[in-house]
Each structure stands twice: as structure tokens, then as C-alpha cells.
Design a protein around this motif. Sequence first.
Motif: not given
Length: 179
Positions: A47-49, A52-53, A74-77, A79-80, A83
Amino acid sequence: MYAVVGCTDCANMWLLSDPDGSKTATCPRCGRRHQTKKLRRFFESDDRDAARQARSALLAKKHGDSEAFAQVEHVSELDRRVEESGVDDREYLEGSGLDADEVFEAGEAASNGRNSSSGSPDRLTVVREAVRDGDRPTEEEVVAAAVERGVPEDRARDLLDKLRRRGEVSESRGRHRLV
């Protein structure tokens, strides 16, 4: 597969995709080329995310900011949320007095690898195509193909190195391929 790896020269940590499939990796900060099998892997995941985390957590710990990092999402959050925040591109461009449609058309031309003024491919695209068109070409073969298409030799070498650092091109046993 993604791995968080570290440079032995400058201590930079970066994500390496397909660490088992490439023979060498180049540090994006200092440019040192490492044998992939000798790089220390601090974290591995499909998992890339997640990778990253893990890199973010390792960097926070390295700088003594683990407590502050624990408070961050979390980095994915993140990113969201980025956006969803702010103004969209069209609104920003028009607010700056630019014709958004014209800017988008120029961007489309650029992303298609075309120089908008001449309609010819840009130099980076020429080098990328030289790698793609060759059968796992050597650096000399890539440079020769780029020179034939109008890219100066020194610039072709620099651009190939840039593509390797970006992770767009991998090199194994002196042979190159697009990632």
C-alpha cells in the motif's frame, strides 16, 4: 511493493517502488546511485499510502517531532482535505485575469509532450520516448536517439538522469526502462 529507504550519504528517506525489481536506485536529494539490495529498508508495504505514512512518521521521529506527528491525520486524509479546500483551478485563473480555457488548452498540449509554440515534442518527452522505443536501451543508446531528434547530448544525459531521479525510468545492469 513500496519500501521506505535511506541514503547513506545525505540521510534522505524516500519511497522506492518495486525495490526487488530494480538493481539500482538514485537518491532524489543528492543524486547518489545505490545498489537497491544494499539499501536499508525501514518499512515495506504493498500500500503506497501506508508507506508514505511510515516515511512521514520516521521523518518526524528523526526530527524529534513524534508527539506533534501523532496529532496529525493520516497522509491520505490530508490529501483528501487539500483536494476539498480552497478554490478550484478555473476560479483561481479567472480571478487572476487569465482565460482559463486557454490555460487548460496550453496545459493539455504540454502534457501531450508538445511544445505549444512549435508543435514539436519537448526535450524531456524526446528522452522519455527514446527509452520507451528502445529494447531496454543503454544510456548511450538513449542519448544517441535523443540527439537524432534534436536534443543536445549533454542535455539528453541530464534529462535521462532527471527521469531516473524522479522514478520514471529505472536502470538495471546498465539498461533502462520506463516505470
